[in-house]
Write a protein that holds these residues in place. Structure first.
Motif, mmCIF file in Angstrom:
data_model
loop_
_atom_site.group_PDB
_atom_site.id
_atom_site.type_symbol
_atom_site.label_atom_id
_atom_site.label_comp_id
_atom_site.label_asym_id
_atom_site.label_seq_id
_atom_site.Cartn_x
_atom_site.Cartn_y
_atom_site.Cartn_z
ATOM 1 N N SER A 140 0.701 -1.302 -0.031
ATOM 2 C CA SER A 140 0.004 0.118 -0.062
ATOM 3 C C SER A 140 0.968 1.207 0.100
ATOM 4 O O SER A 140 0.581 2.214 -0.523
ATOM 5 C CB SER A 140 -1.073 0.012 1.148
ATOM 6 N N GLY A 141 2.032 1.328 0.728
ATOM 7 C CA GLY A 141 2.896 2.195 0.822
ATOM 8 C C GLY A 141 3.424 2.535 -0.728
ATOM 9 O O GLY A 141 3.633 3.786 -0.836
ATOM 10 N N ASP A 142 3.662 1.749 -1.612
ATOM 11 C CA ASP A 142 4.288 1.999 -2.805
ATOM 12 C C ASP A 142 3.208 2.832 -3.451
ATOM 13 O O ASP A 142 3.444 3.874 -4.289
ATOM 14 C CB ASP A 142 4.216 0.621 -3.738
ATOM 15 N N LEU A 143 1.772 2.492 -3.536
ATOM 16 C CA LEU A 143 0.775 3.250 -4.366
ATOM 17 C C LEU A 143 0.704 4.748 -3.697
ATOM 18 O O LEU A 143 0.621 5.665 -4.302
ATOM 19 C CB LEU A 143 -0.467 2.264 -4.230
ATOM 20 N N ARG A 144 0.761 4.731 -2.228
ATOM 21 C CA ARG A 144 0.631 6.086 -1.803
ATOM 22 C C ARG A 144 1.818 6.858 -2.193
ATOM 23 O O ARG A 144 1.664 8.206 -2.327
ATOM 24 C CB ARG A 144 0.811 5.818 -0.069
ATOM 25 N N THR A 145 3.040 6.622 -2.197
ATOM 26 C CA THR A 145 4.193 7.026 -2.873
ATOM 27 C C THR A 145 3.932 7.662 -4.057
ATOM 28 O O THR A 145 4.337 8.725 -4.563
ATOM 29 C CB THR A 145 5.503 6.311 -2.875
ATOM 30 N N GLU A 146 3.248 6.883 -5.154
ATOM 31 C CA GLU A 146 2.871 7.366 -6.486
ATOM 32 C C GLU A 146 1.680 8.374 -6.270
ATOM 33 O O GLU A 146 1.256 8.839 -7.466
ATOM 34 C CB GLU A 146 2.345 5.750 -7.211
ATOM 35 N N GLY A 147 1.098 8.701 -5.302
ATOM 36 C CA GLY A 147 -0.066 9.536 -5.246
ATOM 37 C C GLY A 147 -1.244 9.150 -5.964
ATOM 38 O O GLY A 147 -2.050 9.972 -6.257
ATOM 39 N N GLN A 148 -1.558 7.767 -5.807
ATOM 40 C CA GLN A 148 -2.630 7.324 -6.386
ATOM 41 C C GLN A 148 -3.856 7.464 -5.235
ATOM 42 O O GLN A 148 -3.874 7.571 -4.060
ATOM 43 C CB GLN A 148 -2.503 5.648 -6.708
ATOM 44 N N HIS A 149 -5.004 7.482 -5.845
ATOM 45 C CA HIS A 149 -6.225 7.435 -5.059
ATOM 46 C C HIS A 149 -7.335 6.488 -5.584
ATOM 47 O O HIS A 149 -7.430 6.106 -6.751
ATOM 48 C CB HIS A 149 -6.759 8.945 -5.153
ATOM 49 N N PHE A 150 -8.141 6.092 -4.700
ATOM 50 C CA PHE A 150 -9.283 5.196 -5.098
ATOM 51 C C PHE A 150 -10.549 5.332 -4.266
ATOM 52 O O PHE A 150 -10.321 6.055 -3.134
ATOM 53 C CB PHE A 150 -9.034 3.786 -4.523
ATOM 54 N N ASP A 151 -11.673 5.411 -4.948
ATOM 55 C CA ASP A 151 -12.756 5.528 -4.096
ATOM 56 C C ASP A 151 -13.019 4.757 -3.026
ATOM 57 O O ASP A 151 -13.513 5.188 -1.812
ATOM 58 C CB ASP A 151 -14.090 5.451 -5.295
#
Ligand SMILES: C[S@@+](CC[C@H](N)C(=O)[O-])C[C@H]1O[C@@H](n2cnc3c(N)ncnc32)[C@H](O)[C@@H]1O
Length: 253
Positions: A119-130
């Motif tokens: 999850s931290g990888d996606l957070r670093t990429e600045g991703q967002h999900f509903d």
């Protein structure tokens, strides 16, 4: 049944987490998750009651499944949404390359993509999900890992988050032990399932560690749901969503 029930058995390792475990046994375990999750995990009522209202908008919704294992929960959610005529794009991630390899070998489900990531990888990429979900992930984590997961969830989620897990209880242990003693041969379901129950939180423990803004709910049978929402938009009782902000409809993910 060995050991006490007053505290989480955090020290008990699960066979499937061993990088050297039998790969055939691991594949059988991923395959068996589908049946186990259908019987015990209760995602259909979570979908109907909690997730579906967020899908009812022109652009549909995006969903992140953290620690997806073999990917069966993600595939079921995609199927239910499609049958309801709703658009749901799912990203299913797992830290373990073996899980992602298994998931990608399954018959493809439209709208579901798999990826080896934390999850931290996606957070670093600045991703967002509903929507952000997990199933049977919380009991895997140490205290600091749980804190990090929930912080990542808040950063990644623009709508509703639901982390579903087992509720530790001696009766759940006894029933699971009897039910799986001879089922799922050659898999790790029996031994890992029993260890998972002992590693899991009671409802009171989960409520106590839940950070501000998070709520611990119970669901039958022996389930904990740790939920968080961004505060808007909210679903009304009829299932249609009410929003007090413009619909972005921008397909974030
Ligand atoms: C018990 S399995 C559950 C799999 C699936 N969600 C299910 O319910 O069938 C837990 C999974 O979480 C994955 N996992 C553990 N920690 C993780 C993390 N920090 N980020 C992503 N995946 C993680 C493990 O690799 C494992 O595949």
């Amino acid at each position: 049944m060995s050991g006490g029930w007053t505290a989480r058995a955090e020290h008990l390792p699960e066979v499937m987490d061993d990088p050297r475990c039998d790969p055939v046994g691991l594949e059988r375990t991923y395959a068996a998750f589908d049946t186990v999750n259908r019987v015990v995990s209760g995602w259909r009522p979570v979908y109907t009651r909690d997730l579906r209202p967020w899908l009812i908008r022109p652009g549909g919704a995006t969903l992140l499944d953290i620690g997806c294992g073999g990917g069966d929960v993600a595939r079921h959610l995609a199927r239910w949404a499609r049958r309801d005529g709703l658009k749901l794009r799912i990203t299913a991630i797992d830290a373990d390359a073996r899980a992602i390899a298994y998931a990608t070998e399954q018959p493809p489900e439209p709208g579901v993509t798999y990826r080896q990531a934390l999850s931290g990888d996606l957070r670093t990429e600045g991703q967002h999900f509903d929507l952000v979900i997990s199933n049977h992930l919380l009991h895997h984590l140490s205290g600091p890992e749980l804190t990090a997961l929930l912080a990542d969830t808040e950063a990644l989620c623009t709508g509703l988050a639901v982390h579903g897990d087992i509720e530790r209880h001696p009766l759940a242990y006894a029933v699971f032990r009897a039910a799986t003693a001879r089922t799922f041969p050659g898999s790790f379901i029996h031994v890992d399932g029993l260890r998972s129950i002992r590693r899991s939180y009671t409802h009171a423990e989960l409520a106590a560690v839940a950070p501000p803004g998070w709520a611990a709910r119970r669901q039958f049978p022996f389930r904990n749901l740790l939920t968080w929402h961004s505060g808007e938009p909210k679903a009304n009782p009829s299932g249609a969503r009410m929003s007090n902000r413009p619909d972005r409809g921008d397909g974030r993910a």
